[in-house]
Design a protein around this motif. Structure first.
Motif, PDB file in Angstrom:
ATOM      1  N   ALA A   1      22.703  35.467  46.931  1.00 52.77           N
ATOM      2  CA  ALA A   1      23.573  36.497  46.369  1.00 52.77           C
ATOM      3  C   ALA A   1      22.995  37.043  45.071  1.00 52.77           C
ATOM      4  N   SER A   2      23.185  38.335  44.849  1.00 51.82           N
ATOM      5  CA  SER A   2      22.787  38.962  43.590  1.00 51.82           C
ATOM      6  C   SER A   2      23.797  38.591  42.509  1.00 51.82           C
ATOM      7  N   ASP A   3      23.484  38.910  41.249  1.00 47.00           N
ATOM      8  CA  ASP A   3      24.390  38.590  40.145  1.00 47.00           C
ATOM      9  C   ASP A   3      25.738  39.288  40.323  1.00 47.00           C
ATOM     10  N   SER A   4      25.707  40.546  40.749  1.00 48.97           N
ATOM     11  CA  SER A   4      26.970  41.275  40.936  1.00 48.97           C
ATOM     12  C   SER A   4      27.776  40.677  42.085  1.00 48.97           C
ATOM     13  N   GLU A   5      27.088  40.247  43.136  1.00 50.72           N
ATOM     14  CA  GLU A   5      27.781  39.616  44.255  1.00 50.72           C
ATOM     15  C   GLU A   5      28.395  38.284  43.843  1.00 50.72           C
ATOM     16  N   LYS A   6      27.702  37.563  42.964  1.00 44.50           N
ATOM     17  CA  LYS A   6      28.243  36.291  42.461  1.00 44.50           C
ATOM     18  C   LYS A   6      29.506  36.533  41.640  1.00 44.50           C
ATOM     19  N   ARG A   7      29.481  37.600  40.814  1.00 44.03           N
ATOM     20  CA  ARG A   7      30.660  37.914  40.005  1.00 44.03           C
ATOM     21  C   ARG A   7      31.834  38.326  40.896  1.00 44.03           C
ATOM     22  N   ASP A   8      31.535  39.137  41.906  1.00 43.17           N
ATOM     23  CA  ASP A   8      32.593  39.545  42.839  1.00 43.17           C
ATOM     24  C   ASP A   8      33.163  38.341  43.582  1.00 43.17           C
ATOM     25  N   LYS A   9      32.277  37.426  43.948  1.00 40.94           N
ATOM     26  CA  LYS A   9      32.701  36.222  44.663  1.00 40.94           C
ATOM     27  C   LYS A   9      33.616  35.371  43.792  1.00 40.94           C
ATOM     28  N   GLU A  10      33.253  35.218  42.525  1.00 39.63           N
ATOM     29  CA  GLU A  10      34.071  34.410  41.617  1.00 39.63           C
ATOM     30  C   GLU A  10      35.431  35.061  41.401  1.00 39.63           C
ATOM     31  N   THR A  11      35.457  36.381  41.230  1.00 40.28           N
ATOM     32  CA  THR A  11      36.727  37.092  41.047  1.00 40.28           C
ATOM     33  C   THR A  11      37.626  36.904  42.262  1.00 40.28           C
ATOM     34  N   LYS A  12      37.048  37.066  43.441  1.00 43.67           N
ATOM     35  CA  LYS A  12      37.830  36.894  44.670  1.00 43.67           C
ATOM     36  C   LYS A  12      38.346  35.466  44.801  1.00 43.67           C
ATOM     37  N   ARG A  13      37.495  34.499  44.488  1.00 48.02           N
ATOM     38  CA  ARG A  13      37.901  33.106  44.615  1.00 48.02           C
ATOM     39  C   ARG A  13      39.035  32.772  43.662  1.00 48.02           C
ATOM     40  N   ARG A  14      38.958  33.271  42.441  1.00 46.23           N
ATOM     41  CA  ARG A  14      40.032  33.033  41.467  1.00 46.23           C
ATOM     42  C   ARG A  14      41.337  33.674  41.941  1.00 46.23           C
ATOM     43  N   ASN A  15      41.251  34.884  42.478  1.00 42.38           N
ATOM     44  CA  ASN A  15      42.450  35.562  42.972  1.00 42.38           C
ATOM     45  C   ASN A  15      43.056  34.808  44.150  1.00 42.38           C
ATOM     46  N   ASP A  16      42.198  34.324  45.045  1.00 39.35           N
ATOM     47  CA  ASP A  16      42.682  33.571  46.203  1.00 39.35           C
ATOM     48  C   ASP A  16      43.378  32.286  45.758  1.00 39.35           C
ATOM     49  N   ILE A  17      42.804  31.627  44.764  1.00 34.82           N
ATOM     50  CA  ILE A  17      43.382  30.378  44.272  1.00 34.82           C
ATOM     51  C   ILE A  17      44.762  30.620  43.662  1.00 34.82           C
ATOM     52  N   GLN A  18      44.910  31.721  42.925  1.00 33.38           N
ATOM     53  CA  GLN A  18      46.199  32.027  42.318  1.00 33.38           C
ATOM     54  C   GLN A  18      47.284  32.247  43.372  1.00 33.38           C
ATOM     55  N   LYS A  19      46.880  32.762  44.531  1.00 33.47           N
ATOM     56  CA  LYS A  19      47.847  33.001  45.602  1.00 33.47           C
ATOM     57  C   LYS A  19      48.247  31.701  46.314  1.00 33.47           C
ATOM     58  N   GLU A  20      47.436  30.664  46.157  1.00 34.17           N
ATOM     59  CA  GLU A  20      47.721  29.396  46.831  1.00 34.17           C
ATOM     60  C   GLU A  20      48.693  28.582  45.984  1.00 34.17           C
ATOM     61  N   ASN A  21      49.926  29.068  45.900  1.00 39.11           N
ATOM     62  CA  ASN A  21      50.943  28.424  45.056  1.00 39.11           C
ATOM     63  C   ASN A  21      51.871  27.524  45.854  1.00 39.11           C
ATOM     64  N   ASN A  22      51.632  27.433  47.169  1.00 37.75           N
ATOM     65  CA  ASN A  22      52.519  26.645  48.025  1.00 37.75           C
ATOM     66  C   ASN A  22      51.688  25.773  48.962  1.00 37.75           C
ATOM     67  N   ILE A  23      50.688  25.108  48.385  1.00 38.14           N
ATOM     68  CA  ILE A  23      49.791  24.268  49.178  1.00 38.14           C
ATOM     69  C   ILE A  23      50.556  23.076  49.749  1.00 38.14           C
ATOM     70  N   LEU A  24      49.983  22.444  50.750  1.00 39.82           N
ATOM     71  CA  LEU A  24      50.650  21.333  51.433  1.00 39.82           C
ATOM     72  C   LEU A  24      51.035  20.221  50.455  1.00 39.82           C
ATOM     73  N   GLU A  25      50.079  19.761  49.678  1.00 38.25           N
ATOM     74  CA  GLU A  25      50.370  18.720  48.672  1.00 38.25           C
ATOM     75  C   GLU A  25      50.794  19.418  47.388  1.00 38.25           C
ATOM     76  N   LEU A  26      52.050  19.762  47.339  1.00 36.21           N
ATOM     77  CA  LEU A  26      52.575  20.576  46.232  1.00 36.21           C
ATOM     78  C   LEU A  26      52.460  19.875  44.888  1.00 36.21           C
ATOM     79  N   ASP A  27      52.483  18.545  44.890  1.00 42.05           N
ATOM     80  CA  ASP A  27      52.399  17.816  43.616  1.00 42.05           C
ATOM     81  C   ASP A  27      51.026  17.933  42.948  1.00 42.05           C
ATOM     82  N   LEU A  28      50.022  18.429  43.675  1.00 41.45           N
ATOM     83  CA  LEU A  28      48.706  18.635  43.062  1.00 41.45           C
ATOM     84  C   LEU A  28      48.742  19.770  42.047  1.00 41.45           C
ATOM     85  N   LEU A  29      49.738  20.629  42.129  1.00 38.42           N
ATOM     86  CA  LEU A  29      49.839  21.764  41.200  1.00 38.42           C
ATOM     87  C   LEU A  29      50.581  21.420  39.923  1.00 38.42           C
ATOM     88  N   LYS A  30      51.120  20.226  39.852  1.00 39.51           N
ATOM     89  CA  LYS A  30      51.902  19.838  38.666  1.00 39.51           C
ATOM     90  C   LYS A  30      51.001  19.284  37.582  1.00 39.51           C
TER      91      LYS A  30
END
Length: 289
Positions: A260-289
């Motif tokens: 991946a190029s530097d710009s692709e790496k930055r885009d990948k990190e942004t997407k990954r962070r956004n995806d993680i923020q949406k994962e607010n109801n994971i199976l093991e909910l106590d991991l978010l506490k």
């Protein structure tokens, strides 16, 4: 005395028939509680043999097996550039769970980006068995409830299959768990079928598979710490690898390995962070506490 011997033989036969089986569960889940989307579904398999069980995604397993076979074939042919084009990637559930009989010790396997963890989880469900009974499919089932991994659960188990196992990390009831659902109705497992394991089937632990980097063995508490660090900085492990001179390659849309190029790496990190923020109801909910 004769009746007791006959009953014992019958019970042994029932347990033997319950082993060497593959139980297929439909897992319905919502990881983003704010999206209002329909639940996603994935078929999960529970393979039961005399020494224990293994719970994993059917689609992920089939995709990984196809990739491994394709890579082996290309390596043997002397291919210098790996090409995985034509492979349809299926399965979102990457974790697997193994239980060892008769003590039902639980080992959880999961990848946090480049790091693969083997987690020894000693937590047990404290079940309350209720008198409620009903039929689910062909099985007569009984109700049980417990609090586990940050959720309240209702399970329906059957003594028709006298193995004290079930989906994910759940076990300890006097029979197989046929249906399991949390009180928010955003995570549920339901048995959809079972069959004998294929002839010659060999139960192998995930820890025995070939891998480039050694697996990280931790207890549940240390995994919780690593999980929180991953959510805070999801690219950390990749940056550490690159700092050590390791070239991190990915599979592009055509199925070829690329850097991946530097710009692709930055885009990948942004997407990954956004995806993680949406994962607010994971199976093991106590991991978010």
């Amino acid at each position: 005395m004769k009746k007791l011997i006959t009953l014992t033989i019958l019970l042994v036969g029932m347990i033997a028939n319950a082993q060497n089986q593959r139980f297929m569960y439909e897992y319905r889940y919502v990881t983003d509680s704010t999206a209002g989307d329909q639940p996603e579904t994935e078929i999960m398999l529970l393979d039961v043999v005399s020494k224990g069980s293994k719970f994993y995604s059917k689609d992920t397993f089939e995709t990984d097996s196809l990739i491994a076979a394709t890579m082996e074939k290309q390596f043997k042919a002397g291919t210098k550039e790996l090409n995985l084009s034509g492979i349809q990637y299926k399965g979102k559930i990457r974790y697997s769970v193994e239980k060892t009989y008769p003590d039902y010790s639980v080992i959880f396997f999961n990848n946090l980006v480049a790091d693969e963890y083997m987690v020894k989880d000693g937590r047990k469900q404290q079940w309350t068995i209720l008198s409620d009974k009903t039929k689910i499919g062909e099985f007569t089932v009984q109700k049980a409830v417990c609090d586990f991994i940050g959720r309240k659960w209702t399970a329906w188990f059957t003594t028709d299959l006298p193995i004290q196992d079930g989906p994910y990390k759940f076990h300890g009831l006097p029979g197989l768990i046929v249906k399991l659902e949390d009180t928010t109705h955003t995570h549920s497992f339901e048995l959809k079928g079972n069959k004998k394991l294929p002839a010659g089937y060999e139960w192998k632990s995930t820890k025995e598979k070939a891998r480039f980097n050694p697996i990280i063995t931790v207890n549940e508490e240390k995994y919780r710490k690593a999980f929180k660090e991953y959510r805070a900085d999801p690219m950390k492990s990749e940056r550490q690898m690159m700092a050590q001179g390791i070239v991190v390659k990915e599979i592009d849309a055509s199925g070829k390995m690329t850097t991946a190029s530097d710009s692709e790496k930055r885009d990948k990190e942004t997407k990954r962070r956004n995806d993680i923020q949406k994962e607010n109801n994971i199976l093991e909910l106590d991991l978010l506490k």
